[in-house]
Design an enzyme around this catalytic site. Structure first.
Site, short mmCIF file in Angstrom:
data_model
loop_
_atom_site.label_atom_id
_atom_site.label_comp_id
_atom_site.label_asym_id
_atom_site.label_seq_id
_atom_site.Cartn_x
_atom_site.Cartn_y
_atom_site.Cartn_z
N TYR A 186 0.00 6.02 8.51
CA TYR A 186 0.41 7.40 8.29
C TYR A 186 0.79 8.07 9.61
O TYR A 186 -0.06 8.45 10.40
CB TYR A 186 -0.70 8.21 7.61
CG TYR A 186 -1.17 7.64 6.29
CD1 TYR A 186 -0.36 6.82 5.51
CD2 TYR A 186 -2.45 7.93 5.81
CE1 TYR A 186 -0.80 6.30 4.30
CE2 TYR A 186 -2.90 7.41 4.60
CZ TYR A 186 -2.07 6.61 3.85
OH TYR A 186 -2.51 6.09 2.65
N HIS A 225 -5.03 -2.58 3.30
CA HIS A 225 -3.93 -1.68 2.94
C HIS A 225 -2.70 -2.48 2.50
O HIS A 225 -2.09 -3.18 3.31
CB HIS A 225 -3.58 -0.79 4.14
CG HIS A 225 -2.80 0.43 3.79
ND1 HIS A 225 -2.30 1.30 4.73
CD2 HIS A 225 -2.43 0.94 2.58
CE1 HIS A 225 -1.68 2.29 4.13
NE2 HIS A 225 -1.73 2.08 2.83
#
Length: 330
Positions: free
Chosen positions: A57, A145
């Site tokens: 992010y 992830h």
């Protein structure tokens, strides 16, 4: 704000509403440092005590901003998760090929490149790097992830590394976060994960997690955190031109969402409130993760979470054929 202990961890607790920090990592558009801090402060004031981030992010910006906002809080008072699987490698100034990271969805300078790494060493390095960016002493939950295209390495190297870190007490709970259900179900069946993070697959418009994932979690006493409850926009603001899973919403789904909106408004409830509450009706769901980028968005989400939705609303959605019986958990 309800609190739930994750899976069989015994110690790691999350609030029913959680703060997704992709937005404060400049997801799609820039967010000022002050606005990002105000968003985290508003979440704290609303009683949210679970915060989720990832190196992906904003090329680490989300982790840095979240750490700065949480650092002064009592460490035992909140739960923090981040993710592994992408190592951030610096790009020399004269070697950068892109001026920004918008191809990956973030309005930040392309100072680093992401390198997929689900090796045991990569897991440890990623956690060490995240702790440095966060400026905190520990991470409570670590997710693998998006291991979609790295299954072999994820199951044989990355997951065992997480299990060792949990046994050492370095992290409190471990799991995987994905936008699909099949591999997450495999994690529940084949590993000792505490929690899985499932994005976009348990919503008013997509109940595919009910087929195997949620029954498996419930049977094994594991927890599910649900993200993407608005399917990237359509369930937050149902209208032609809205997005569904990050693309233009098909007309049939727009029509279905508008019909749902008509039903929920008969009960004085905006559709986005029903979208937020729906996953929490399932006993395996511990928390709904909502991505927010401002204090106003946080307060709106907290207000929606605080509403009481009547049982008749769900019954009418089923009667109208807008939720299948399989899509209506008790």
């Amino acid at each position: 704000m309800r609190h739930t202990t994750l899976g069989t961890s015994g110690t790691v607790r999350v609030t029913g509403l959680s703060f997704g920090a992709a937005g404060i990592g400049n997801l799609y558009t820039p967010v000022g440092a002050g606005q990002a801090r105000e968003a985290v402060d508003a979440a704290w004031d609303a009683g949210i005590r679970y915060f989720d981030t990832a190196p992906h992010y904003g090329l680490g910006l989300s982790e840095r901003r979240l750490g700065e906002a949480l650092r002064e809080r009592p460490r035992s008072a909140y739960t923090l998760s981040t993710k592994v699987g992408r190592i951030l490698e610096p790009v020399p100034g004269d070697a950068a090929t892109e001026p920004d990271d918008l191809d990956h969805g973030f309005a930040v300078p392309a100072t680093h490149r992401r390198v997929w790494d689900f090796s045991a060493d990569g897991v440890r390095r990623s956690i060490e790097d995240s702790l440095t960016r966060l400026g905190l002493d520990r991470i409570d939950i670590v997710y693998l992830h998006d291991p979609d295209d790295h299954a072999e390495e994820a199951f044989t190297q990355a997951y065992p590394a997480l299990e060792r870190l949990r046994a050492e007490g370095t992290v409190g709970a471990i799991g995987a976060g994905m936008n699909q259900t099949a591999m997450l179900t495999r994690f529940l069946r084949d590993t000792d994960t505490d929690v899985v993070l499932c994005a976009g697959r348990f919503t008013l418009l997509d109940q595919s997690a009910l087929t195997e994932l949620l029954p498996e979690a419930a049977a094994r006493g594991r927890s599910v955190v649900v993200g993407g409850v608005f399917n990237s926009g359509l369930l937050a603001d149902p209208r032609p031109g809205a997005t569904y899973d990050y693309a233009a919403a098909p007309p049939a789904l727009v029509e279905r969402a508008l019909r749902m909106d008509t039903v929920t408004r008969r009960y004085g409830v905006p559709l986005r409130a029903a979208a937020l509450h729906y996953p929490l009706r399932h006993p395996a769901v511990a928390s709904v993760l909502v991505g927010t980028r401002s204090a106003a968005e946080v307060r709106d989400a907290a207000g929606l979470a605080g509403l009481t939705l009547p049982d008749d609303l769900w019954a009418e959605l089923r009667a109208e054929g807008l939720l299948t019986e399989n899509g209506a958990p008790a």
